[in-house]
Design a protein around this motif. Structure first.
Motif, PDB file in Angstrom:
ATOM      1  N   MET A 188      55.294  95.997 111.266  1.00 30.40           N
ATOM      2  CA  MET A 188      56.033  94.656 111.639  1.00 30.40           C
ATOM      3  C   MET A 188      55.173  94.477 113.194  1.00 30.40           C
ATOM      4  O   MET A 188      55.078  95.129 113.921  1.00 30.40           O
ATOM      5  N   ASP A 189      55.359  93.022 113.377  1.00 28.06           N
ATOM      6  CA  ASP A 189      54.864  92.628 114.643  1.00 28.06           C
ATOM      7  C   ASP A 189      56.159  92.595 115.610  1.00 28.06           C
ATOM      8  O   ASP A 189      57.340  93.124 115.424  1.00 28.06           O
ATOM      9  N   ARG A 215      49.461 101.692 103.905  1.00 32.44           N
ATOM     10  CA  ARG A 215      50.213 100.702 103.110  1.00 32.44           C
ATOM     11  C   ARG A 215      51.488 100.052 103.805  1.00 32.44           C
ATOM     12  O   ARG A 215      51.421  98.826 103.633  1.00 32.44           O
ATOM     13  N   SER A 216      52.412 100.777 104.235  1.00 31.80           N
ATOM     14  CA  SER A 216      53.637 100.009 104.827  1.00 31.80           C
ATOM     15  C   SER A 216      53.991 100.756 106.261  1.00 31.80           C
ATOM     16  O   SER A 216      54.630 100.134 107.019  1.00 31.80           O
ATOM     17  N   ASN A 217      53.804 101.933 106.342  1.00 28.83           N
ATOM     18  CA  ASN A 217      54.243 102.734 107.543  1.00 28.83           C
ATOM     19  C   ASN A 217      52.966 103.762 108.146  1.00 28.83           C
ATOM     20  O   ASN A 217      52.468 104.296 107.322  1.00 28.83           O
ATOM     21  N   SER A 276      51.541 103.957 130.878  1.00 33.36           N
ATOM     22  CA  SER A 276      50.835 104.091 129.608  1.00 33.36           C
ATOM     23  C   SER A 276      51.653 103.439 128.432  1.00 33.36           C
ATOM     24  O   SER A 276      52.889 103.203 128.473  1.00 33.36           O
ATOM     25  N   LYS A 277      50.682 102.820 127.718  1.00 33.28           N
ATOM     26  CA  LYS A 277      51.202 102.138 126.585  1.00 33.28           C
ATOM     27  C   LYS A 277      50.293 102.112 125.397  1.00 33.28           C
ATOM     28  O   LYS A 277      49.227 102.338 125.626  1.00 33.28           O
ATOM     29  N   ILE A 278      50.790 101.724 124.228  1.00 29.33           N
ATOM     30  CA  ILE A 278      50.115 101.841 122.987  1.00 29.33           C
ATOM     31  C   ILE A 278      50.346 100.351 122.583  1.00 29.33           C
ATOM     32  O   ILE A 278      51.173  99.702 122.776  1.00 29.33           O
ATOM     33  N   GLU A 279      49.133  99.601 122.431  1.00 28.85           N
ATOM     34  CA  GLU A 279      48.754  98.209 121.788  1.00 28.85           C
ATOM     35  C   GLU A 279      48.094  98.239 120.588  1.00 28.85           C
ATOM     36  O   GLU A 279      47.247  98.903 120.445  1.00 28.85           O
ATOM     37  N   ILE A 280      48.835  97.505 119.605  1.00 30.18           N
ATOM     38  CA  ILE A 280      48.029  97.246 118.412  1.00 30.18           C
ATOM     39  C   ILE A 280      47.644  95.698 118.169  1.00 30.18           C
ATOM     40  O   ILE A 280      48.476  94.776 118.299  1.00 30.18           O
ATOM     41  N   LYS A 302      57.899  90.483 116.648  1.00 29.99           N
ATOM     42  CA  LYS A 302      59.451  89.441 116.179  1.00 29.99           C
ATOM     43  C   LYS A 302      59.877  90.067 114.798  1.00 29.99           C
ATOM     44  O   LYS A 302      60.747  89.318 114.511  1.00 29.99           O
ATOM     45  N   GLY A 303      59.420  91.360 114.469  1.00 28.20           N
ATOM     46  CA  GLY A 303      60.052  91.857 113.183  1.00 28.20           C
ATOM     47  C   GLY A 303      59.300  91.298 111.846  1.00 28.20           C
ATOM     48  O   GLY A 303      60.015  91.625 110.881  1.00 28.20           O
ATOM     49  N   ARG A 304      58.342  90.546 111.846  1.00 33.72           N
ATOM     50  CA  ARG A 304      57.502  89.900 110.795  1.00 33.72           C
ATOM     51  C   ARG A 304      56.673  91.064 110.281  1.00 33.72           C
ATOM     52  O   ARG A 304      55.912  91.477 111.046  1.00 33.72           O
ATOM     53  N   PRO A 305      56.531  90.951 109.017  1.00 26.85           N
ATOM     54  CA  PRO A 305      55.344  91.853 108.417  1.00 26.85           C
ATOM     55  C   PRO A 305      53.865  91.200 108.872  1.00 26.85           C
ATOM     56  O   PRO A 305      53.933  90.305 108.725  1.00 26.85           O
TER      57      PRO A 305
END
Length: 112
Positions: free
Chosen positions: A81-82, A37-39, A53-57, A84-87
């Protein structure tokens, strides 16, 4: 020829060429809750001696929306959030974990 799954040997593990069996992916990813839902809490466990190593979404269009460098095992909370801090919008997202030797992907659903 053979392989190892969860430390169990399958098939012929010896050959005249004395080659090692193929190991199946050892990266573990879990996300809770799913649907989100949000987190979302994303936990991971990497193979020993992994580096870079990294996680990418990614969203369903294949666009990278968030990434984080990781090591060993642990977890982090993604606030949907992306970079840039945008939902981000509702939809299907892919958690992609990659190391210098392996990679794996898990799907999650975001509902706002």
């Amino acid at each position: 020829e053979g392989c190892i799954i969860n430390n169990v040997h399958y098939g012929n593990t010896t050959s005249s060429e004395d080659t090692a069996p193929v190991k199946i992916n050892e990266i573990e990813i879990n996300s809770y809750p799913n649907p989100v839902r949000s987190n979302v809490q994303i936990s991971y466990k990497l193979p020993k001696n992994s580096s870079h190593s990294k996680i990418e979404i990614f969203n369903c269009k294949g666009q990278l929306v968030h990434q984080k460098s990781i090591s060993d095992s642990g977890s982090f909370n993604w606030n949907t959030m992306d970079t840039k801090g945008r939902p981000v919008a509702s939809g299907i997202y892919f958690i992609h974990v990659k190391t210098d030797k392996q990679q794996t992907t898990k799907k999650m659903l975001l509902i706002k």
